[in-house]
Design an enzyme around this catalytic site. Sequence first.
Site, PDB file in Angstrom:
ATOM      1  N   ARG A 178       2.405   1.248   9.328  1.00  0.00           N
ATOM      2  CA  ARG A 178       1.002   1.375   8.969  1.00  0.00           C
ATOM      3  C   ARG A 178       0.737   2.778   8.424  1.00  0.00           C
ATOM      4  O   ARG A 178       1.390   3.747   8.835  1.00  0.00           O
ATOM      5  CB  ARG A 178       0.081   1.120  10.170  1.00  0.00           C
TER       6      ARG A 178
ATOM      7  N   GLU B 117      -0.458   3.438  43.415  1.00  0.00           N
ATOM      8  CA  GLU B 117      -0.457   1.975  43.280  1.00  0.00           C
ATOM      9  C   GLU B 117      -0.851   1.262  44.556  1.00  0.00           C
ATOM     10  O   GLU B 117      -1.497   0.226  44.532  1.00  0.00           O
ATOM     11  CB  GLU B 117       0.948   1.491  42.899  1.00  0.00           C
TER      12      GLU B 117
ATOM     13  N   GLY C  29      -1.086  -2.086  15.067  1.00  0.00           N
ATOM     14  CA  GLY C  29      -0.707  -0.723  14.725  1.00  0.00           C
ATOM     15  C   GLY C  29      -1.867   0.073  14.174  1.00  0.00           C
ATOM     16  O   GLY C  29      -1.744   1.266  13.895  1.00  0.00           O
TER      17      GLY C  29
ATOM     18  N   ASP D 122      -7.218 -12.518  12.971  1.00  0.00           N
ATOM     19  CA  ASP D 122      -7.239 -11.053  13.038  1.00  0.00           C
ATOM     20  C   ASP D 122      -8.364 -10.647  13.980  1.00  0.00           C
ATOM     21  O   ASP D 122      -9.549 -10.835  13.667  1.00  0.00           O
ATOM     22  CB  ASP D 122      -7.462 -10.478  11.636  1.00  0.00           C
TER      23      ASP D 122
ATOM     24  N   LYS E  34       0.876  -1.176   0.000  1.00  0.00           N
ATOM     25  CA  LYS E  34       0.000   0.000   0.000  1.00  0.00           C
ATOM     26  C   LYS E  34       0.912   1.224   0.000  1.00  0.00           C
ATOM     27  O   LYS E  34       1.703   1.416   0.926  1.00  0.00           O
ATOM     28  CB  LYS E  34      -0.930  -0.013   1.210  1.00  0.00           C
TER      29      LYS E  34
ATOM     30  N   LYS F 159       3.239   4.064  47.638  1.00  0.00           N
ATOM     31  CA  LYS F 159       3.985   3.324  46.605  1.00  0.00           C
ATOM     32  C   LYS F 159       3.849   4.081  45.293  1.00  0.00           C
ATOM     33  O   LYS F 159       2.750   4.297  44.793  1.00  0.00           O
ATOM     34  CB  LYS F 159       3.450   1.895  46.456  1.00  0.00           C
TER      35      LYS F 159
END
Length: 818
Positions: free
Chosen positions: A250, A666, A179, A143, A58, A516
């Site tokens: 891409r 966290e 992507g 896919d 492409k 943390k």
Amino acid sequence: MARREQTVTVDGRTLKVSNLDKVLYPETGTTKGEVIDYLQRVAPALLPHAAWRPATRKRWVDGIGTAQNPGTVFFRKDLEDSAPSWIPTARLEHKTHSNTYPLANDAAVLAWFGQVAALEIHVPQWRFNASLEQQHPDRLVLDLDPGPGAGLAQCAEVALLCREILEGMDLRPFPVTSGSKGIHLYAGLDGTATSDQVNEVAKELAASLERKHPRLVVANMKKSLRENKVLVDWSQNNAAKTTVCPYSLRGRSRPMVAAPRTWEEIESPGLEHLDFHEVLDRLSDGLDPLAALAPSAAQGTDRLAVYRSKRDAKLTPEPVPHPPAVGKTARAAAPDSAKPVSFVIQEHHARRLHWDFRLEHEGVLVSWAVPKGPPLQRGIQRLAVMTEDHPLDYGTFEGTIPKGQYGAGEVSIWDAGECTIEKWRDGKEIIAVLSGREDGGLGGIPRRFVLIQARGMGDQDNWLLQLTKEQPSEDSTVPEDIPESSLLDEVPKPMLASSGVPEDIIEGDDWCFEMKWDGYRALAKVENGKVKLLSRNGNDMTEDFPELQELAVLAPEGAIVDGEIVALDGSARPSFSLLQQRISHRRKNRLRQAQAIKLNFMLFDALQLPRSKGGKPENLIGEQYVDRRKYLEHAVSDGQYIKVPPAHTGPTLKAALKTSLELGLEGVLAKECTGDYEPGRRSGSWVKIKHLLDQEALVIGWTKGQGNRASSIGSLLLAVPAGDELEFIGRVGTGFSDLQLKEIRERLEKIARKTPPVKHIPAQFQRDAHWVTPKYVAEVRYSELTKDGRLRHPVWRGWRDDKEPAEVRWEHPGSLMK
């Protein structure tokens, strides 16, 4: 406009290139020259997945444009008439026509693709042989394409479901974030099945997933059926179909890449697509999660094909043997377990320091990267990441791999000698006795190591390396005591915390609590008016964070302090994603972008500081935590980037956890107030308590496995008590060893029942379920909760026979459900 043409040489081929400063990606300003550079640098990783496959391209000859004014794209099959004559081609006959395709067999072809702005390279799942005859497919592809309302997180959830099925079929799946929008899953095949047969298998797999998960998965291509679901597109296994090649760029607004990923990344809640800078950084670090799928390696025809594809003998001093002749394969003699073979352990100062652990087997050096080095004491486990096989000649290699080459950096032999293989089970377990040099890193005594594949750690390349309980001699363990001298000349490795739960902290005991922070752990030393920053693995990070030189003004000469480097988002909360962007920008010399990301160095401990104002620095390792904190707060001032957040000796753990939640952090670090500092060791006097923890659950049923797991367990159904009833929380189907699966089924068959012990279980989970009395407690690890309260990406950790069912409860705040 002038073409500004020039001639370059790539892989011995002469190529004319022009307009290298032409912008192909306007949003990022990425030029044609940068695209060609990317294709050359990524070639060792990309070519094994593109070579000998007809390449459809492409092309965006004027660039991809903008959202308001998109560029024109040309879909090209036949090789352009203007192409150089040296580009290899293959002809495919169709029913009504034929096409002559280029073959991306070398880096020169990729450079030409970049010259003509062929940004996307699409290839089928099959290859030509050396006689240009079409072969059966050597890989299966799925896919995973999100429909409206779904996204990458849902694709990751489906990928894990597919992984369970494929592994049950004895196929090893490899994930690739496309992507674009979704995820591609590849699995290597042995070439005995036709494309039609593979297509049918993929179609049935997709249909099976749709039946079991109708709210999440769709196997039908109709757009009207895809809202809030993930399409499992099986059709790209058709011989006439193509998929974007792994590592291809891409044609999106930014130069994103079809990027191979680890399963640990797929399981991460913060999964995102990668651009070409990030992919090159990963490859520079030696991270190529798709290397094992390189066709020649998968088919066993050339075990060094992946190694060779990553190296240019003209540019690296490493040994690079010639490939075997076409049609011939070097076959190693069957190993004799009684005969010693060779081993080598090399210290590799690449972008990140690690040790390369290599054992001779079947004519090659089977290799692992060990970030923390081989353990020298029993009871210590080290992560060992399997890498590509190396040639036997590598066993004597020492030298400098040049900058820009794969694995760039200094390589030296840490130890080498003879090795006796006692057990070798491919993909499962290896036991070997290593006898090294008298002055080698192993201490001149034989040591018996075991390598075990760690399936529960997110990727099949992850293994655990440790010394066996029984050693060849009683002298085979060497203490690693760190002397506590009056002054620390070198910066030691930081002390590490043990993972824990709130119940580990007994009220009334002498604990202090810290927040943390989600960032990079670092030790800093002030010396000669400058600051040196070292990571937890000893890597120098000084140049990555120049503004932290502020510490030299705020702390006394000779200070050694411990802390966490964090990047702050717009709400002044730590963002690990921003920190990674910051590192990426800094290493690419995009200083303006890097400096736009605000940093703080949160200091929480001191290894060396004066005990009084104006005094000389002293070693504080043996001092109590509260005293070290006192010296830190007195000796180091807050600045623009340097902070000394308070330690809390008064509040309870419950109060500290609440504060941490309110701040969006966290979790909490609980530290014994009287504890000393233990460099390089994971200690029970520091306990990290995260908001997202492992979850105990009751097993309420199981489903039968598929493929090589047909005689055992496919997944376990789980529940936790909610008041007087049980609440269904989903199922776990990964993380089991074969031995565990057998034991689990034997255990559960003894407590079978006919009806589910939990109300309101969705229909898709009841199909093919075998119910059991909720008698046994298990532990799983997961990334987050779904909106309907199910575990996302759970991984089996094991039985908790020390727990009674009545003790099980939710371990995470309900407000964290996503």
